[in-house]
Write an enzyme that holds these catalytic residues in place. Structure first.
Site, mmCIF file in Angstrom:
data_model
loop_
_atom_site.group_PDB
_atom_site.id
_atom_site.type_symbol
_atom_site.label_atom_id
_atom_site.label_comp_id
_atom_site.label_asym_id
_atom_site.label_seq_id
_atom_site.Cartn_x
_atom_site.Cartn_y
_atom_site.Cartn_z
ATOM 1 N N HIS A 171 1.228 1.134 10.284
ATOM 2 C CA HIS A 171 -0.087 1.374 9.706
ATOM 3 C C HIS A 171 -0.492 2.848 9.806
ATOM 4 C CE1 HIS A 171 -4.603 0.494 9.488
ATOM 5 N NE2 HIS A 171 -4.115 -0.074 8.400
ATOM 6 N N LYS B 30 -0.848 6.907 9.134
ATOM 7 C CA LYS B 30 -0.955 7.848 8.017
ATOM 8 C C LYS B 30 -0.805 9.246 8.607
ATOM 9 C CE LYS B 30 -3.565 4.140 6.803
ATOM 10 N NZ LYS B 30 -4.084 3.116 7.738
ATOM 11 N N ASP C 177 5.409 22.066 8.111
ATOM 12 C CA ASP C 177 5.958 23.224 8.843
ATOM 13 C C ASP C 177 5.551 23.256 10.317
ATOM 14 O OD1 ASP C 177 7.085 23.997 6.472
ATOM 15 O OD2 ASP C 177 5.625 25.576 6.041
ATOM 16 N N HIS D 195 -13.998 2.226 5.144
ATOM 17 C CA HIS D 195 -12.651 2.024 5.676
ATOM 18 C C HIS D 195 -12.360 2.945 6.870
ATOM 19 C CE1 HIS D 195 -8.091 2.004 5.361
ATOM 20 N NE2 HIS D 195 -8.369 0.709 5.300
ATOM 21 N N LYS E 136 -12.125 4.663 10.589
ATOM 22 C CA LYS E 136 -11.872 4.173 11.940
ATOM 23 C C LYS E 136 -12.225 5.295 12.921
ATOM 24 C CE LYS E 136 -8.384 2.324 9.159
ATOM 25 N NZ LYS E 136 -9.057 1.153 8.675
ATOM 26 N N ASP F 147 -21.449 10.011 23.647
ATOM 27 C CA ASP F 147 -22.102 10.945 24.582
ATOM 28 C C ASP F 147 -22.014 12.421 24.187
ATOM 29 O OD1 ASP F 147 -22.663 8.678 25.996
ATOM 30 O OD2 ASP F 147 -21.324 9.094 27.672
#
EC number: 2.7.8.-
Length: 473
Positions: A214, A216, A221, A391, A393, A398
């Site tokens: 899952h 991405k 370089d 979508h 995450k 604090d």
């Protein structure tokens, strides 16, 4: 006679599965659930267990991290991080140590981080960075779909390969199942190295279909990298005909932290290709010493000894003194995270959850909502974003610590998927993420406990039915 032989064979397999369940050390409730499934659903129960229930951490089906090559490689990777001092790590020493033990990557300082909201800003930054590539481009995506973005990438890759830039692509066998072979062959023809992660194969169907990559990741370089929730799909820039605009958060990283993402890509590449040439420090390039953010990469998968991403979420919630703000589309937390949220809220910490009013999956929608009543009762504030589909995450706490990545707040991400998050120990970054969160909350609908408990009985029934499937969603 044939019936008795088949029945005896069935009983033998059933007993062996029961022994496996008892030896694996699953939670008692989960063990009991699988036992009931196996013995109440003839044949089908065993099939479901073999496909969805086996404990990969206990069985070590994927032994990637236990190879001598990987162990040596991780030790070399650690040398390329800019270690921070004891004084710098004092405030969040526990979580830094936890992530280092779980994921092998220590925190580093001198990093430049740029928050990218939604697809247009993200892909503009990605294409600009890709155009500057001189040595290599590494891409790893759960969803890689054909469209304007993939065509733009193809044309860019074609130009870069002519200039001697090496390009490697990893895509998930299920998430990118729609990726056309014609497009893949075109990439190979121009010189792109491309591999499918855990492809669907008859001999390994049961052992791999439930375990997906899952992540991405883009690394260019070893100087600039990207990670977050955004896949290669036109819906992130054009919207979805059913859900509307897709809202997501991505992160651009520069500095020593890029070494960690390059290492994760290299280990995943080695897993699918068996090419150990990628496990060389020649892919690491020096970074200029600069004052910047302290950050750390946390990653986990079915080959990990522990769920590092789950531990990260739990630790941030547990250590919070003032607030914890979480944006996540799939909040199916499991008992440990659920209890952490409730305990923190009841202790006076401002716990807020932001997710979409709409959902891309009906079963997931009702399963997520099945947790709302208990959370609201404990004082957790829940906001439903009404426009499009959220979508992202992210978690921020604090004004000091935050995380952007690929990990959903559900059992699948914690136990079954290969995931990666960047944890940032930077006040200004945390405040920026907090302000963005609060701005989205102002646009959202806040749930009220007294009103929510009066929801229709058929909604409660749907929630109860959907919750049964929570371990596999």
């Amino acid at each position: 006679m044939l019936f008795y032989i088949a029945f005896s064979f069935y009983i033998l397999i059933g007993v062996s599965i029961v022994i496996r369940l008892l030896l694996n050390g699953m939670r008692p409730t989960k063990t009991l659930a699988w036992l009931l499934t196996i013995f109440t659903i003839p044949v089908g129960g065993m099939f479901l267990y073999l496909m969805l229930g086996r404990n990969r951490r206990k069985n070590k089906l994927f032994r990637l991290k236990h190879t001598s090559e990987i162990n040596s490689y991780i030790k070399e990777v650690q040398k390329y991080h800019e270690f921070i001092t004891d004084q710098e790590r004092k405030e969040h020493q526990k979580i830094m140590s936890l992530i280092t033990k779980n994921s092998s990557f220590p925190p580093s300082t001198g990093n430049s981080l740029r928050l990218l909201k939604n697809g247009n800003a993200t892909f503009q930054a990605i294409f600009e960075a890709l155009e500057k590539a001189k040595h290599f481009i590494h891409l790893e995506y759960y969803i890689f779909e054909e469209g304007k973005l993939s065509q733009g990438l193809f044309e860019l890759f074609e130009r870069k390969i002519k200039k001697g830039v090496a390009i490697r692509i990893l895509y998930d066998g299920i998430g990118s199942i729609s990726l056309n072979k014609v497009y893949i062959n075109k990439l190979k023809e121009i010189g792109v190295e491309i591999y499918k992660f855990l492809p669907i194969r008859f001999g390994k169907f049961l052992s791999s279909i439930n375990y997906r990559n899952h992540r991405k990741i883009i690394v260019i370089d070893d100087q600039i990298a990207f990670t977050g929730g955004i896949n290669v799909s036109d819906k992130y820039v054009q919207g979805d005909p059913n859900l509307g605009a897709w809202h997501d958060m991505h992160l651009q990283l520069e500095g020593p932290i890029v070494h960690s993402l390059q290492a994760i890509f290299a280990m995943d590449w080695y897993l699918v290709s068996s090419d150990d040439n990628i496990l060389k420090t020649s892919y690491f390039y020096p970074h200029k010493n600069a004052i910047g953010s302290t950050a750390q990469i946390v990653h986990s998968g079915p080959d990990s000894d522990f769920s590092a991403t789950q531990h990260m979420y739990f630790s941030i919630i547990n250590e919070a003194q003032d607030y914890v703000y979480i944006t996540n589309p799939y909040i199916i937390p499991g008992e440990s995270i659920l209890d952490a949220l409730k305990v923190a809220s009841m202790s006076g910490v401002d716990i807020r959850l932001l997710l979409s009013k709409k959902s891309d999956n009906a079963i997931v929608k009702w399963c997520v909502r099945s947790y709302f009543e208990r959370l609201l009762q404990a004082g957790v504030k829940i906001y439903l974003f009404p426009e499009g589909f959220v979508h992202s995450k992210t978690i921020v706490s604090d004004d000091t610590i935050s995380s952007v990545g690929t990990t959903n707040l559900d059992i699948r991400s914690f136990e079954q998927n290969y995931e990666v998050n960047a944890v940032i120990y930077d006040d200004s970054f945390a405040i920026s993420l907090k302000n963005d969160f609060l701005n989205d909350c102002h646009k959202s609908i806040q749930l009220n406990y007294d009103t929510f408990v009066k929801r229709p009985w058929h909604h409660k029934l749907k929630e109860g039915i959907a919750k049964v499937f929570s371990p596999v969603l």
